[in-house]
Write a protein that holds these residues in place. Structure first.
Motif, PDB file in Angstrom:
ATOM      1  N   CYS A 164       0.805  -1.421   0.169  1.00  0.00           N
ATOM      2  CA  CYS A 164       0.090  -0.293  -0.030  1.00  0.00           C
ATOM      3  C   CYS A 164       0.936   1.254  -0.007  1.00  0.00           C
ATOM      4  CB  CYS A 164      -0.746  -0.060   1.263  1.00  0.00           C
ATOM      5  SG  CYS A 164      -0.143   0.240   2.978  1.00  0.00           S
ATOM      6  N   HIS A 166       1.420   3.165   2.278  1.00  0.00           N
ATOM      7  CA  HIS A 166       2.267   3.177   3.478  1.00  0.00           C
ATOM      8  C   HIS A 166       3.572   2.045   3.426  1.00  0.00           C
ATOM      9  CE1 HIS A 166      -1.907   4.539   4.366  1.00  0.00           C
ATOM     10  NE2 HIS A 166      -1.367   5.538   4.647  1.00  0.00           N
ATOM     11  N   CYS A 188      -2.920  -2.834   7.278  1.00  0.00           N
ATOM     12  CA  CYS A 188      -2.470  -1.422   7.450  1.00  0.00           C
ATOM     13  C   CYS A 188      -3.344  -0.473   8.062  1.00  0.00           C
ATOM     14  CB  CYS A 188      -2.187  -1.000   6.137  1.00  0.00           C
ATOM     15  SG  CYS A 188      -1.603   0.774   6.262  1.00  0.00           S
ATOM     16  N   ASP A 190      -2.946   2.164   8.670  1.00  0.00           N
ATOM     17  CA  ASP A 190      -3.159   3.510   8.055  1.00  0.00           C
ATOM     18  C   ASP A 190      -4.253   3.765   6.822  1.00  0.00           C
ATOM     19  OD1 ASP A 190      -1.310   5.024   9.911  1.00  0.00           O
ATOM     20  OD2 ASP A 190       0.144   3.826   8.836  1.00  0.00           O
ATOM     21  N   CYS A 191      -4.316   2.611   6.431  1.00  0.00           N
ATOM     22  CA  CYS A 191      -5.371   2.506   5.408  1.00  0.00           C
ATOM     23  C   CYS A 191      -6.763   2.290   5.852  1.00  0.00           C
ATOM     24  CB  CYS A 191      -4.961   1.427   4.421  1.00  0.00           C
ATOM     25  SG  CYS A 191      -3.591   1.535   3.297  1.00  0.00           S
TER      26      CYS A 191
HETATM   27 ZN   LIG Z   1      -1.463   1.453   3.960  1.00  0.00          ZN
END
Ligand SMILES: [Zn+2]
Ligand SMILES: [Zn+2]
Ligand SMILES: [Zn+2]
Length: 481
Positions: A164, A166, A188, A190-191
């Motif tokens: 991803c 990140h 993830c 952050d996703c």
């Molecule tokens: Zn991510």
């Protein structure tokens, strides 16, 4: 290796020395067992099923014949151990009180079952009415690790894209055992759409209500009548439970039933079939949506059900239903969930009152991130209606574990009242019509000492074993052995 001399030495230990070596709980146990009211206390704890966190009351109740003034019955806790009487805590959660949660699960079983099979004041005709077992899910808010299941499936098999934005991999080649703490955690963080997840939870109750409304409309359309006329033909009843998934999102399991215009005792019209109801459930679930209030921080989000939707007709066990979902199986399945809380899926079963409370909470990073978002969004005035701060500990979901429509079946209150009545049936003084009761009670405390707790747990275990034996005997009788 212990020698005879050592044994002799040990048995020769002075009484006081032996007491000193005992743990404080053991000392407390000995003290408790030597108290004059111990036997009576055991009886009391047994009568409340070995409740793990009893409520203690002090007071009295007197029943007199209003005409003659004769005292028919008198009870005063001053005659009880410690001058008090324990009552069940009635907590539905297994983690708080196992015996009371079992009682609550039992009540839920009867509550759901009577809506499927009749009984407890519900007409047995309901067995012949169209009934579905429906599971409505939350959508995906981002990929999470999955249990491998019986087939030993790979968590997230490799696809084209490697990682991803990140820099985290989009796949996971592991097979996770059911107990793996990674299950439900995002690939993830952050996703992962934490805002979407929190807002979905906060809107899930409205989504369900909107769904029921839409379902009625779709039924009317399928029947070719207007929605207002629908009530003249049928009533829609349901009972539903919310279940937390490992990823921290709730699913709803619901029993949906069609009755005639007068509820359970009246047959639904001939055209209102199980298939027609299933079709309307599917189309309504797909069509329904609610919009969150607009906030510059979140925009306006559209809340919908997830793609995974299960709709099963419920077969009556009485009519030899064996392969499909049966009414008894559904009642057992649904009642299992009410004793669970978000606490058991890794969340908290107490309220969060400060942001620090989230940092200190014993939860996974995933749940902590979700709680932080609930807290943050809860501070925005435009989202105040969603009450997210008060429901941070339940990850924003503020619905009841079990909800049901009025016509579905009996209530917890009625089941409890029936239990009390059943107990008092043996008490002949209550048969006197002119009997009046005068009571005065006050709360004097709650909970057990460590030693009392151990004893109560032992009683609860014995009672559970006894129930199990009785159940086995009943089963053997039924199978004709
Ligand atoms: Zn991510
Ligand atoms: Zn209890
Ligand atoms: Zn994985």
């Amino acid at each position: 290796m212990s020698t005879d001399t050592e044994k002799a030495q040990r048995s020769g230990l002075h009484q006081a020395e032996r007491l000193r070596l005992l743990s404080s709980t053991e000392r407390d146990l000995i003290r408790l067992a030597n108290e004059p009211g111990f036997r009576r206390w055991l009886e009391q704890i047994k009568s409340i099923g070995g409740c793990a966190h009893p409520i203690y009351l002090a007071g009295r109740t007197t029943t007199r014949d209003a005409i003659t003034g004769e005292v028919l019955r008198h009870y005063d806790t001053s005659e009880e151990p410690g001058g008090r009487m324990p009552l069940r805590c009635r907590n539905r959660r297994e983690t708080r009180c196992e015996p009371c949660s079992r009682l609550h699960s039992g009540d839920t079983f009867h509550l759901v079952r009577s809506g499927l099979l009749g009984g407890k004041g519900v007409s047995e005709r309901v067995q012949l009415h169209p009934r579905l077992f429906v599971t409505l899910t939350a959508p995906s808010f981002g990929a999470v690790h999955r249990a491998s299941g019986p087939e030993g499936a790979v968590c997230r098999p490799r696809r084209d894209g490697g990682s991803c934005e990140h820099g985290r991999p989009l796949s996971c080649g592991l097979t996770h055992a059911d107990t793996d703490p990674a299950i439900g955690q995002p690939l993830c963080p952050d996703c992962y759409d934490y805002v979407g997840h929190a807002l979905w939870h906060a809107s899930a109750g409205s989504l369900w209500n909107r769904f029921c409304h839409t379902l009625r409309r779709h039924l009317a359309t399928a029947a070719g009548i207007t929605q207002t006329r629908l009530r003249e033909h049928l009533t829609l009843s349901f009972a539903k439970v919310a279940e937390y998934q490992k990823r921290g999102a709730v699913h709803f399991h619901a029993v949906v039933r069609l009755d005639g215009p007068d509820g359970p005792s009246s047959p639904p019209p001939i055209w209102a079939t199980s298939d027609m109801l299933a079709g309307a459930v599917r189309s309504a679930a797909t069509a329904v949506e609610v919009h969150t209030p607009y906030s510059p921080a979140t925009g306006e989000r559209v809340i919908r059900w997830g793609e995974q939707l299960d709709v099963h007709p419920i077969r009556s066990e009485a009519f030899g239903g064996s392969t499909a979902v049966t009414d008894n199986a559904v009642a057992a399945y649904v009642s299992k969930y009410v004793s669970k809380s978000v606490g058991e899926s890794g969340g908290l079963d107490y309220r969060i009152t400060t942001y620090d409370g989230i940092e200190l909470a014993p939860v996974t990073p995933h749940f902590r991130a979700l709680m932080s978002v609930c807290w943050r969004l809860g501070g925005l005035p435009e989202l105040s209606d969603l009450n997210l701060r008060a429901w941070t500990h339940t990850l924003g979901f503020r619905g009841h574990v079990l909800t049901k429509s009025r016509q579905y079946s009996t209530t917890y209150g009625e089941l409890r009242a029936a239990r009390v009545e059943h107990r008092q049936d043996s008490d002949s003084t209550l048969d006197i019509e002119t009997a009046v009761t005068d009571s005065a009670w006050r709360y004097v405390g709650s909970g057990h000492s460590q030693a009392e707790f151990e004893i109560a747990a032992g009683i609860a275990e014995d009672l559970a074993a006894l129930r199990e034996i009785r159940r086995e005997i009943r089963q053997e009788r039924r199978s004709g052995h």
